[in-house]
Motif scaffolding. Structure first.
Motif, PDB file in Angstrom:
ATOM      1  N   VAL A   4       0.966  -1.147  -0.193  1.00  0.00           N
ATOM      2  CA  VAL A   4       0.100   0.097  -0.111  1.00  0.00           C
ATOM      3  C   VAL A   4       0.846   1.300  -0.162  1.00  0.00           C
ATOM      4  O   VAL A   4       0.561   2.270  -0.671  1.00  0.00           O
ATOM      5  CB  VAL A   4      -0.960  -0.094   1.073  1.00  0.00           C
ATOM      6  CG1 VAL A   4      -1.639   1.321   1.414  1.00  0.00           C
ATOM      7  CG2 VAL A   4      -1.990  -0.919   1.152  1.00  0.00           C
ATOM      8  N   THR A   5       1.821   1.308   0.852  1.00  0.00           N
ATOM      9  CA  THR A   5       2.763   2.550   0.773  1.00  0.00           C
ATOM     10  C   THR A   5       3.596   2.476  -0.463  1.00  0.00           C
ATOM     11  O   THR A   5       3.564   3.825  -1.028  1.00  0.00           O
ATOM     12  CB  THR A   5       3.653   2.429   2.028  1.00  0.00           C
ATOM     13  OG1 THR A   5       3.279   2.076   3.440  1.00  0.00           O
ATOM     14  CG2 THR A   5       4.788   3.541   2.011  1.00  0.00           C
ATOM     15  N   THR A   6       4.048   1.635  -1.027  1.00  0.00           N
ATOM     16  CA  THR A   6       4.445   1.582  -2.483  1.00  0.00           C
ATOM     17  C   THR A   6       3.617   2.133  -3.506  1.00  0.00           C
ATOM     18  O   THR A   6       3.901   3.260  -4.222  1.00  0.00           O
ATOM     19  CB  THR A   6       5.078   0.300  -2.843  1.00  0.00           C
ATOM     20  OG1 THR A   6       5.920  -0.151  -1.978  1.00  0.00           O
ATOM     21  CG2 THR A   6       5.744   0.341  -4.314  1.00  0.00           C
ATOM     22  N   VAL A   7       2.328   1.928  -3.498  1.00  0.00           N
ATOM     23  CA  VAL A   7       1.259   2.174  -4.446  1.00  0.00           C
ATOM     24  C   VAL A   7       0.917   3.684  -4.266  1.00  0.00           C
ATOM     25  O   VAL A   7       0.919   4.470  -5.007  1.00  0.00           O
ATOM     26  CB  VAL A   7      -0.144   1.349  -4.334  1.00  0.00           C
ATOM     27  CG1 VAL A   7      -1.044   1.948  -5.113  1.00  0.00           C
ATOM     28  CG2 VAL A   7       0.248  -0.010  -4.921  1.00  0.00           C
ATOM     29  N   VAL A   8       0.986   4.019  -2.924  1.00  0.00           N
ATOM     30  CA  VAL A   8       0.596   5.703  -2.591  1.00  0.00           C
ATOM     31  C   VAL A   8       1.760   6.599  -3.116  1.00  0.00           C
ATOM     32  O   VAL A   8       1.512   7.499  -3.544  1.00  0.00           O
ATOM     33  CB  VAL A   8       0.223   5.629  -1.152  1.00  0.00           C
ATOM     34  CG1 VAL A   8       0.387   7.185  -0.653  1.00  0.00           C
ATOM     35  CG2 VAL A   8      -0.924   5.104  -0.868  1.00  0.00           C
ATOM     36  N   LEU A   9       3.122   5.896  -2.785  1.00  0.00           N
ATOM     37  CA  LEU A   9       4.094   6.777  -3.104  1.00  0.00           C
ATOM     38  C   LEU A   9       4.256   6.802  -4.702  1.00  0.00           C
ATOM     39  O   LEU A   9       4.786   7.934  -5.284  1.00  0.00           O
ATOM     40  CB  LEU A   9       5.570   6.165  -2.766  1.00  0.00           C
ATOM     41  CG  LEU A   9       5.648   6.516  -1.259  1.00  0.00           C
ATOM     42  CD1 LEU A   9       6.858   5.594  -0.970  1.00  0.00           C
ATOM     43  CD2 LEU A   9       5.964   7.852  -0.808  1.00  0.00           C
ATOM     44  N   VAL A  62       1.856   6.733  -6.773  1.00  0.00           N
ATOM     45  CA  VAL A  62       0.647   7.484  -7.353  1.00  0.00           C
ATOM     46  C   VAL A  62       0.920   9.096  -7.156  1.00  0.00           C
ATOM     47  O   VAL A  62       0.568   9.944  -7.884  1.00  0.00           O
ATOM     48  CB  VAL A  62      -0.747   7.141  -6.784  1.00  0.00           C
ATOM     49  CG1 VAL A  62      -1.836   8.069  -7.085  1.00  0.00           C
ATOM     50  CG2 VAL A  62      -0.999   5.686  -7.519  1.00  0.00           C
ATOM     51  N   SER A  63       1.401   9.287  -5.995  1.00  0.00           N
ATOM     52  CA  SER A  63       1.760  10.588  -5.453  1.00  0.00           C
ATOM     53  C   SER A  63       2.776  11.217  -6.282  1.00  0.00           C
ATOM     54  O   SER A  63       2.656  12.586  -6.432  1.00  0.00           O
ATOM     55  CB  SER A  63       2.088  10.776  -3.847  1.00  0.00           C
ATOM     56  OG  SER A  63       1.043  10.130  -2.790  1.00  0.00           O
ATOM     57  N   ALA A  64       3.825  10.401  -6.592  1.00  0.00           N
ATOM     58  CA  ALA A  64       4.886  10.962  -7.492  1.00  0.00           C
ATOM     59  C   ALA A  64       4.595  11.311  -8.543  1.00  0.00           C
ATOM     60  O   ALA A  64       4.802  12.566  -9.336  1.00  0.00           O
ATOM     61  CB  ALA A  64       5.981   9.898  -7.348  1.00  0.00           C
ATOM     62  N   LEU A  65       3.138  11.066  -9.348  1.00  0.00           N
ATOM     63  CA  LEU A  65       2.915  11.330 -10.691  1.00  0.00           C
ATOM     64  C   LEU A  65       2.151  12.569 -10.415  1.00  0.00           C
ATOM     65  O   LEU A  65       1.679  13.197 -11.452  1.00  0.00           O
ATOM     66  CB  LEU A  65       2.060  10.278 -11.191  1.00  0.00           C
ATOM     67  CG  LEU A  65       2.453   8.780 -11.282  1.00  0.00           C
ATOM     68  CD1 LEU A  65       1.560   7.860 -11.828  1.00  0.00           C
ATOM     69  CD2 LEU A  65       3.776   9.057 -12.458  1.00  0.00           C
ATOM     70  N   ALA A  66       1.572  13.060  -9.376  1.00  0.00           N
ATOM     71  CA  ALA A  66       0.760  14.190  -9.169  1.00  0.00           C
ATOM     72  C   ALA A  66       1.449  15.332  -9.453  1.00  0.00           C
ATOM     73  O   ALA A  66       2.572  15.581  -9.345  1.00  0.00           O
ATOM     74  CB  ALA A  66       0.089  14.223  -7.649  1.00  0.00           C
TER      75      ALA A  66
END
Length: 108
Positions: free
Chosen positions: A97-102, A104-108
């Motif tokens: 979950v932490t990897t996916v959030v990081l 997705v957040s990096a793409l923002a």
């Protein structure tokens, strides 16, 4: 210069704080110190209940402290439970979950 967005904050009393800064403005939410005081109660209840026997844990009326202190629930947890599997599963889910959030957040 007075902004239109500030119109709803204006009061007749110049010494009164704006509603978002006034601790008395929102009585639906308890002050922070009261909310923090409530946190340990359910945790203490769970701990004390885990130290009761099965019959005492479901007894009505309930009481905070066990009459006969027992570690039966904790013993059963470590003997028959797969606590290491649960820990590894939680670790895997947390890392994913932490990897996916990081990502997705990096793409923002």
């Amino acid at each position: 210069m007075r902004r239109a967005a500030d119109d709803h904050r204006r009061t007749d009393d110049p010494h009164q704080a704006p509603p978002e800064l006034d601790p008395r403005s929102d009585r639906a939410h308890a002050p922070r110190h009261r909310r923090l005081r409530r946190v340990p109660r359910p945790l203490a209840w769970a701990l004390f209940t885990s130290l009761k026997s099965e019959t005492e844990a479901v007894e009505v009326p309930t009481h905070w402290l066990p009459e006969d202190w027992t570690g039966q629930a904790w013993t059963a947890l470590f003997e028959t439970g797969n606590i290491t599997d649960w820990f590894v599963n939680s670790l895997v889910v947390s890392v994913c979950v932490t990897t996916v959030v990081l990502l997705v957040s990096a793409l923002a």
